[in-house]
Design an enzyme around this catalytic site. Structure first.
Site, PDB file in Angstrom:
ATOM      1  N   HIS B  81       0.842  -1.207   0.000  1.00 33.41           N
ATOM      2  CA  HIS B  81       0.000   0.000   0.000  1.00 33.41           C
ATOM      3  C   HIS B  81       0.879   1.259   0.000  1.00 33.41           C
ATOM      4  O   HIS B  81       0.673   2.172  -0.797  1.00 33.41           O
ATOM      5  CB  HIS B  81      -0.922   0.004   1.222  1.00 33.41           C
ATOM      6  CG  HIS B  81      -1.593   1.317   1.483  1.00 33.41           C
ATOM      7  ND1 HIS B  81      -2.641   1.786   0.722  1.00 33.41           N
ATOM      8  CD2 HIS B  81      -1.358   2.288   2.395  1.00 33.41           C
ATOM      9  CE1 HIS B  81      -3.022   2.975   1.160  1.00 33.41           C
ATOM     10  NE2 HIS B  81      -2.252   3.309   2.182  1.00 33.41           N
ATOM     11  N   ASP B 111       7.781  19.824 -27.449  1.00 27.50           N
ATOM     12  CA  ASP B 111       7.757  18.522 -26.776  1.00 27.50           C
ATOM     13  C   ASP B 111       8.803  18.561 -25.666  1.00 27.50           C
ATOM     14  O   ASP B 111       9.421  19.590 -25.419  1.00 27.50           O
ATOM     15  CB  ASP B 111       8.050  17.384 -27.768  1.00 27.50           C
ATOM     16  CG  ASP B 111       7.434  16.059 -27.292  1.00 27.50           C
ATOM     17  OD1 ASP B 111       7.693  15.682 -26.135  1.00 27.50           O
ATOM     18  OD2 ASP B 111       6.694  15.440 -28.063  1.00 27.50           O
ATOM     19  N   TRP B 146       7.006  -0.015   4.107  1.00 25.68           N
ATOM     20  CA  TRP B 146       7.557   0.687   2.948  1.00 25.68           C
ATOM     21  C   TRP B 146       8.913   1.306   3.274  1.00 25.68           C
ATOM     22  O   TRP B 146       9.674   1.635   2.370  1.00 25.68           O
ATOM     23  CB  TRP B 146       6.579   1.745   2.426  1.00 25.68           C
ATOM     24  CG  TRP B 146       6.678   3.087   3.080  1.00 25.68           C
ATOM     25  CD1 TRP B 146       6.071   3.467   4.235  1.00 25.68           C
ATOM     26  CD2 TRP B 146       7.423   4.225   2.622  1.00 25.68           C
ATOM     27  NE1 TRP B 146       6.393   4.761   4.526  1.00 25.68           N
ATOM     28  CE2 TRP B 146       7.225   5.262   3.550  1.00 25.68           C
ATOM     29  CE3 TRP B 146       8.240   4.471   1.516  1.00 25.68           C
ATOM     30  CZ2 TRP B 146       7.805   6.517   3.419  1.00 25.68           C
ATOM     31  CZ3 TRP B 146       8.815   5.736   1.401  1.00 25.68           C
ATOM     32  CH2 TRP B 146       8.595   6.733   2.339  1.00 25.68           C
ATOM     33  N   SER B 176      13.380   5.334 -13.470  1.00 29.12           N
ATOM     34  CA  SER B 176      12.331   6.064 -14.175  1.00 29.12           C
ATOM     35  C   SER B 176      12.283   7.522 -13.719  1.00 29.12           C
ATOM     36  O   SER B 176      12.282   8.444 -14.540  1.00 29.12           O
ATOM     37  CB  SER B 176      10.993   5.376 -13.913  1.00 29.12           C
ATOM     38  OG  SER B 176       9.936   6.256 -14.139  1.00 29.12           O
ATOM     39  N   SER B 177      12.271   7.730 -12.405  1.00 25.66           N
ATOM     40  CA  SER B 177      12.185   9.095 -11.882  1.00 25.66           C
ATOM     41  C   SER B 177      13.413   9.906 -12.251  1.00 25.66           C
ATOM     42  O   SER B 177      13.326  11.095 -12.554  1.00 25.66           O
ATOM     43  CB  SER B 177      12.052   9.075 -10.356  1.00 25.66           C
ATOM     44  OG  SER B 177      10.894   8.399  -9.985  1.00 25.66           O
ATOM     45  N   HIS B 260      12.826  11.996   3.073  1.00 31.22           N
ATOM     46  CA  HIS B 260      12.205  13.273   3.374  1.00 31.22           C
ATOM     47  C   HIS B 260      12.051  14.157   2.143  1.00 31.22           C
ATOM     48  O   HIS B 260      10.964  14.680   1.915  1.00 31.22           O
ATOM     49  CB  HIS B 260      12.849  14.021   4.536  1.00 31.22           C
ATOM     50  CG  HIS B 260      11.877  15.043   5.039  1.00 31.22           C
ATOM     51  ND1 HIS B 260      10.789  14.714   5.795  1.00 31.22           N
ATOM     52  CD2 HIS B 260      11.752  16.345   4.755  1.00 31.22           C
ATOM     53  CE1 HIS B 260      10.040  15.775   5.979  1.00 31.22           C
ATOM     54  NE2 HIS B 260      10.596  16.785   5.366  1.00 31.22           N
ATOM     55  N   GLU B 262      11.540  13.088  -0.664  1.00 32.68           N
ATOM     56  CA  GLU B 262      10.443  12.420  -1.362  1.00 32.68           C
ATOM     57  C   GLU B 262       9.089  13.020  -0.984  1.00 32.68           C
ATOM     58  O   GLU B 262       8.189  13.152  -1.818  1.00 32.68           O
ATOM     59  CB  GLU B 262      10.478  10.921  -1.048  1.00 32.68           C
ATOM     60  CG  GLU B 262       9.317  10.109  -1.584  1.00 32.68           C
ATOM     61  CD  GLU B 262       9.287  10.004  -3.100  1.00 32.68           C
ATOM     62  OE1 GLU B 262      10.357  10.194  -3.709  1.00 32.68           O
ATOM     63  OE2 GLU B 262       8.206   9.766  -3.656  1.00 32.68           O
ATOM     64  N   TYR B 264       8.495  16.075  -0.306  1.00 27.49           N
ATOM     65  CA  TYR B 264       8.324  17.321  -1.062  1.00 27.49           C
ATOM     66  C   TYR B 264       8.220  17.037  -2.552  1.00 27.49           C
ATOM     67  O   TYR B 264       7.592  17.791  -3.288  1.00 27.49           O
ATOM     68  CB  TYR B 264       9.457  18.292  -0.728  1.00 27.49           C
ATOM     69  CG  TYR B 264       9.395  18.639   0.736  1.00 27.49           C
ATOM     70  CD1 TYR B 264       8.352  19.409   1.211  1.00 27.49           C
ATOM     71  CD2 TYR B 264      10.312  18.132   1.642  1.00 27.49           C
ATOM     72  CE1 TYR B 264       8.225  19.673   2.550  1.00 27.49           C
ATOM     73  CE2 TYR B 264      10.193  18.391   2.996  1.00 27.49           C
ATOM     74  CZ  TYR B 264       9.151  19.159   3.450  1.00 27.49           C
ATOM     75  OH  TYR B 264       9.014  19.399   4.772  1.00 27.49           O
ATOM     76  N   SER B 275      -1.822  26.497  -7.250  1.00 29.80           N
ATOM     77  CA  SER B 275      -1.630  27.912  -7.601  1.00 29.80           C
ATOM     78  C   SER B 275      -2.404  28.260  -8.870  1.00 29.80           C
ATOM     79  O   SER B 275      -3.073  29.298  -8.932  1.00 29.80           O
ATOM     80  CB  SER B 275      -0.143  28.208  -7.830  1.00 29.80           C
ATOM     81  OG  SER B 275       0.561  28.067  -6.620  1.00 29.80           O
ATOM     82  N   HIS B 309      14.727  13.817  11.449  1.00 28.70           N
ATOM     83  CA  HIS B 309      13.537  13.950  12.322  1.00 28.70           C
ATOM     84  C   HIS B 309      12.645  12.706  12.218  1.00 28.70           C
ATOM     85  O   HIS B 309      11.701  12.573  12.994  1.00 28.70           O
ATOM     86  CB  HIS B 309      12.764  15.251  12.044  1.00 28.70           C
ATOM     87  CG  HIS B 309      12.090  15.326  10.709  1.00 28.70           C
ATOM     88  ND1 HIS B 309      11.914  16.501  10.032  1.00 28.70           N
ATOM     89  CD2 HIS B 309      11.542  14.374   9.929  1.00 28.70           C
ATOM     90  CE1 HIS B 309      11.281  16.259   8.890  1.00 28.70           C
ATOM     91  NE2 HIS B 309      11.057  14.982   8.810  1.00 28.70           N
ATOM     92  N   HIS B 310      12.943  11.822  11.278  1.00 26.94           N
ATOM     93  CA  HIS B 310      12.245  10.539  11.241  1.00 26.94           C
ATOM     94  C   HIS B 310      12.881   9.542  12.203  1.00 26.94           C
ATOM     95  O   HIS B 310      12.437   8.408  12.297  1.00 26.94           O
ATOM     96  CB  HIS B 310      12.276   9.958   9.823  1.00 26.94           C
ATOM     97  CG  HIS B 310      11.558  10.812   8.819  1.00 26.94           C
ATOM     98  ND1 HIS B 310      10.238  10.634   8.494  1.00 26.94           N
ATOM     99  CD2 HIS B 310      11.972  11.881   8.099  1.00 26.94           C
ATOM    100  CE1 HIS B 310       9.869  11.540   7.604  1.00 26.94           C
ATOM    101  NE2 HIS B 310      10.897  12.316   7.339  1.00 26.94           N
ATOM    102  N   THR B 335       6.276  27.322   3.915  1.00 24.42           N
ATOM    103  CA  THR B 335       4.972  26.700   3.665  1.00 24.42           C
ATOM    104  C   THR B 335       3.860  27.685   4.004  1.00 24.42           C
ATOM    105  O   THR B 335       2.854  27.783   3.290  1.00 24.42           O
ATOM    106  CB  THR B 335       4.821  25.410   4.490  1.00 24.42           C
ATOM    107  OG1 THR B 335       6.002  24.620   4.320  1.00 24.42           O
ATOM    108  CG2 THR B 335       3.630  24.607   4.028  1.00 24.42           C
ATOM    109  N   LYS B 338       3.231  30.069   1.240  1.00 21.89           N
ATOM    110  CA  LYS B 338       2.388  29.517   0.181  1.00 21.89           C
ATOM    111  C   LYS B 338       0.909  29.611   0.565  1.00 21.89           C
ATOM    112  O   LYS B 338       0.080  30.061  -0.216  1.00 21.89           O
ATOM    113  CB  LYS B 338       2.761  28.055  -0.120  1.00 21.89           C
ATOM    114  CG  LYS B 338       4.212  27.861  -0.401  1.00 21.89           C
ATOM    115  CD  LYS B 338       4.589  27.252  -1.712  1.00 21.89           C
ATOM    116  CE  LYS B 338       3.707  27.365  -2.872  1.00 21.89           C
ATOM    117  NZ  LYS B 338       4.379  27.753  -4.116  1.00 21.89           N
ATOM    118  N   ARG B 457       1.269   1.847  14.905  1.00 24.24           N
ATOM    119  CA  ARG B 457       0.917   1.583  13.511  1.00 24.24           C
ATOM    120  C   ARG B 457       1.286   0.144  13.130  1.00 24.24           C
ATOM    121  O   ARG B 457       2.017  -0.525  13.839  1.00 24.24           O
ATOM    122  CB  ARG B 457       1.632   2.577  12.597  1.00 24.24           C
ATOM    123  CG  ARG B 457       3.118   2.304  12.445  1.00 24.24           C
ATOM    124  CD  ARG B 457       3.868   3.450  11.807  1.00 24.24           C
ATOM    125  NE  ARG B 457       3.643   3.568  10.373  1.00 24.24           N
ATOM    126  CZ  ARG B 457       4.461   4.229   9.540  1.00 24.24           C
ATOM    127  NH1 ARG B 457       5.547   4.821  10.009  1.00 24.24           N
ATOM    128  NH2 ARG B 457       4.209   4.318   8.268  1.00 24.24           N
TER     129      ARG B 457
END
Lengths: 277, 533
Positions: B81, B111, B146, B176-177, B260, B262, B264, B275, B309-310, B335, B338, B457
């Site tokens: 998941h 293109d 994950w 790919s990314s 982390h 990731e 963002y 926006s 921080h994780h 943030t 924004k 969790r």
């Protein structure tokens, strides 16, 4: 349910008194039963922390309230602004849009004000970090080792040594007074009101030694010792669970800590040495 | 194909009509077709990940439930998941899908810079999806979560090929990314139409540019960590094995150095879409354009220096906790810029609440809630209580399941007319929004309470004290699932519609270049290079 627990505990308490009278028969009753008079466990539909069982949790609760109130203020402010904008500037009411795209003053304000709010949070928050890190001068050190899927507790300081395992009571063997998924066969027992230091590690995969009502959590990492400390002023039973995925039994290795008066603790050590190992 | 095409593109339409299905979709070098493939991948990923989440919520509806009887199956489901929702739903939809479709059009390029590379990055991702599904279904499945923390996913504790397939699926998605990121950077830096300076570039392109740089710097670190895991599993190395001198904590550092940013990578493209939608439906230019663009740059930069921080309850020194806490809190400031700039954009506007705007304002409010709990979780001292419990689950689903996913839907309703050439049914779009809004809030808000009560969790069974809010949450997930069926009806209605649309069907509020080309956008846009004043 609760009443049932308390009466069962009353009986157990009486047994403890007899246990005192006959120290020689340490095997007869569990001297940690005094802890059964107060059970600090989560309850259904709970919307805040479980009752704080340690001074550390009291501090965590206080900071959590501070931060959440500030953030609730921010969310509320944004919500009110948005509702106002939706009503005041909807197309039906404001047909000609303004063309303003800059306002230096307001842009400075929305940088400075959040920064000040963060400063309000960060000072008590950093104090809490250092408070939580101060595990100096414990009365007792307990080595905690995570296994797939049980905990091993060892008391290196007690005379004669004490090292035993603690397994969850399976769902189909739950007795009245025990809590499904939280109660264990051999709880950890500690003296109430004394500073306890835990040295936490793992024998296999990662686990986490997590006691929400005491405000404690550390990973159990193989090859590494992490420390955590607590003081439990009130005689009672406190619960926790493994909080780092560790395989198929991840949800089946809870933690149960009984805080008892010092004399009972000393008796319990002998009892555990005779019965648990 | 409708007849409403501009003269200059007629011959190109003929050219693309001549292509067979295989040539058009399997060998595509067209950014719009590849974008469509990515969006299709996103829909498939969202369906699979969503079904897994409904299965999980059904299991958690009651304590001692028996929908999933094996802990291994449970762990495989939670792992898949997480991976699928991140790598095969949010990223392909926002970056590969909308990014491919609209970045070239918004900057006036015909293109992407490297069309064949573009095709290759999509098929790497598709292959990765096959691998992650094998990881879910083969044997006991890959079940380390994950985050893939060793030692749980080493050869001793996760024997079997499933975990290897899942690890390789990350390699494929990562390649790919990476290729996609290189393509976006080259396109945006080199192929802007004359006159479109960086400071005139639409915010969605800024968002994709910053995202691409984050991918470029973060993905190789993930690739290194995953390679070391594969080596530990198969070739006897001990990068993360304490018994061989390795360290499981090293993996946590490497993983979150990727993990982390990731976060963002998933939310910056969402910021870009919001926006555009907010500006369009307020009929106002975006407020504080430069602040908005550079806020994203700052978020991207700071996002790289907050990873530990994780790990506040893992092996980390006290002073490091202080640093990572303060650095993390700093992100709240850009943030906030924004959020307040979006509100200022609406302020004084002439706001129309069409479906895309509903998703956008829903995004803003729910993202603020997720951001608020993010500030809470940034406090290292509080993490002893909150780390890895349901408060955290609530937090990151508010920013992803409501943040990123709401932006995906905002972008879908905003652009589907441009992509498909037919309008969506406004009524059913709004039904979709409101049912989903209620469903996800009912699912995830109670999780805050479960977290405060101390529920960990990744548990298939829990103490009876957690039963109440889990039940409410599972009801919410059923509502969200039904809401998704409404979305599929909307898709059906779009593709069976006979109505055609004007070039700029949103009117004067929509000012970017994609609204200057016909709807649907012809196979090739900007044969004649547009000039930006």
């Amino acid at each position: 349910m609760k009443r049932c627990i308390t009466s069962a505990l009353g009986v157990a308490g009486l047994l403890v008194l007899f246990g005192h009278a006959a120290l020689a028969q340490a095997t007869a009753t569990d001297p940690s039963a005094a802890a059964n008079v107060y059970v600090d466990a989560p309850h259904n539909w709970q919307m805040w922390f479980t009752t704080a069982g340690s001074p550390m949790m009291v501090k965590i609760d206080w900071l959590m309230e501070l931060v959440l109130w500030i953030m609730a203020g921010v969310v509320g402010f944004v919500g009110v602004l948005m509702v106002y904008v939706f009503i005041r500037f909807r197309a039906g009411r404001n047909k000609v849009p303004s063309t303003v795209t800059h306002n230096t003053l307001i842009e400075v304000i929305w940088i400075v004000v959040p920064t000040l709010l963060l400063a309000v949070i960060v000072i008590p928050s950093i104090n809490l970090i250092y408070y939580e890190a101060d595990d100096s001068n414990p009365y007792l050190t307990i080595n905690v080792t995570g296994h797939q899927w049980y905990w091993e507790y060892s008391y290196p300081g007690v005379q004669g040594g004490l090292d035993y395992t603690s397994y969850m009571i399976p769902d189909n063997q739950i007795q009245p007074g025990e809590i499904r998924r939280l109660s264990v066969d051999h709880p950890m027992v500690v003296p109430a009101g004394e500073k306890i230091k835990f040295v936490i590690t793992s024998a296999d995969v990662l686990h986490a030694f997590y006691l929400p009502s005491l405000g404690m959590q550390r990973y159990a990492i193989p090859g590494t010792n992490l420390t955590q400390w607590t003081i439990i002023p009130k005689v009672g039973t406190y619960y926790g669970q493994c909080n780092q995925i560790c395989g198929v039994g991840h949800d089946a290795m809870p933690i149960e800590i009984k805080a008892v008066p010092l004399a009972d603790y000393l008796n319990w050590v002998k009892y555990a040495q005779a019965n648990y190992q | 194909m409708t007849a409403t095409t501009h003269d200059h593109s007629d011959h190109l339409h003929e050219a693309h009509h001549q292509k067979g299905f295989v040539e058009r979709w399997l060998m595509s070098t067209n950014h719009k077709d590849i974008g469509t493939l990515y969006i299709t991948m996103g829909v498939i990923g969202a369906c699979v990940g969503g079904v897994l989440s409904v299965i999980m919520r059904q299991q958690l509806m009651y304590p001692h439930n028996d929908i999933i009887t094996s802990g291994a199956a449970w762990n495989a489901i939670i792992t898949a998941h997480g991976l699928i929702m991140i790598f095969w739903f949010v990223m392909p939809a926002l970056i590969g899908g909308f990014g491919n479709w609209f970045v070239p059009m918004m900057i006036g390029a015909p293109d992407m810079a490297f069309p064949r590379l573009n095709n290759m990055s999509f098929w790497f991702l598709a292959a990765g999806f096959v691998f992650v599904m094998i990881g879910l279904l083969l044997g006991d499945g890959a079940g380390a979560g994950w985050t893939l923390y060793p030692p749980l996913d080493n050869a001793q504790y996760s024997p079997g090929m499933a975990t290897d397939f899942s690890l390789f699926s990350l390699h494929l998605a990562g390649i790919s990314s990476l290729l996609g990121a290189i393509n976006f950077i080259a396109t945006i830096l080199n192929m802007r139409a004359p006159g479109m300076t960086m400071h005139k570039m639409p915010l969605f392109c800024w968002a994709i540019l910053v995202t691409a740089f984050l991918l470029l710097l973060a993905i190789p670190v993930l690739a290194g960590a995953v390679t070391m895991l594969i080596m530990d599993r198969n070739f006897g190395t001990s990068f993360f094995e304490p018994s061989g001198g390795g360290d499981p904590v090293l993996f946590q550092h490497l993983f979150w150095f990727f993990g982390h940013p990731e976060v963002y990578i998933m939310i910056l493209p969402a910021f870009g879409i919001i926006s555009h939608v907010v500006s369009t439906f307020s009929r106002k230019p975006i407020f504080g354009y430069l602040g908005m663009a550079y806020a994203m740059v700052v978020i991207g930069f700071v996002g790289f220096i907050v990873w530990a921080h994780h790990m506040f309850v893992s092996a980390i020194s006290t002073d490091s906790k202080v640093y990572f806490e303060v650095a993390t809190l700093v992100i709240a400031v850009p943030t906030g810029i924004k959020i307040f700039s979006w509100i200022a954009t609406m302020w004084g506007g002439s706001i129309e609440f069409k479906t895309p705007m509903l998703w956008a304002v829903g995004f803003i409010f729910l993202f603020v809630i997720g951001g608020a709990t993010g500030v809470v979780l940034a406090n290292a001292g509080l993490d002893q209580e909150l780390h890895n419990n349901y408060f955290l689950i609530a937090h990151f689903h508010y920013v992803l399941s409501m943040g990123a996913a709401f932006a995906v839907f905002a972008g879908f309703y905003y652009w589907i007319g441009k992509m498909a050439g037919h309008p969506y049914p406004e009524f059913w779009g709004k039904v979709h929004f409101w049912t989903f809004f209620i469903g996800v809030n009912l699912t995830f808000f109670p999780m805050h309470f479960l977290g405060l009560a101390g529920m960990p969790r990744r548990y298939p069974d829990y103490a009876d004290a957690f039963a109440g809010w889990n039940y409410v949450s599972s009801i919410g997930s059923i509502i969200s699932a039904v809401s998704t069926l409404v979305f599929f009806y909307v898709l059906y209605a779009v593709f069976t519609s006979k109505e055609s649309l004007a070039d700029n069907y949103w009117g004067e509020g929509a000012t970017t270049l994609e609204w200057a080309v016909p709807s649907p956008a012809p196979h090739h846009t900007f044969e004649d290079v547009p000039v930006i004043r």
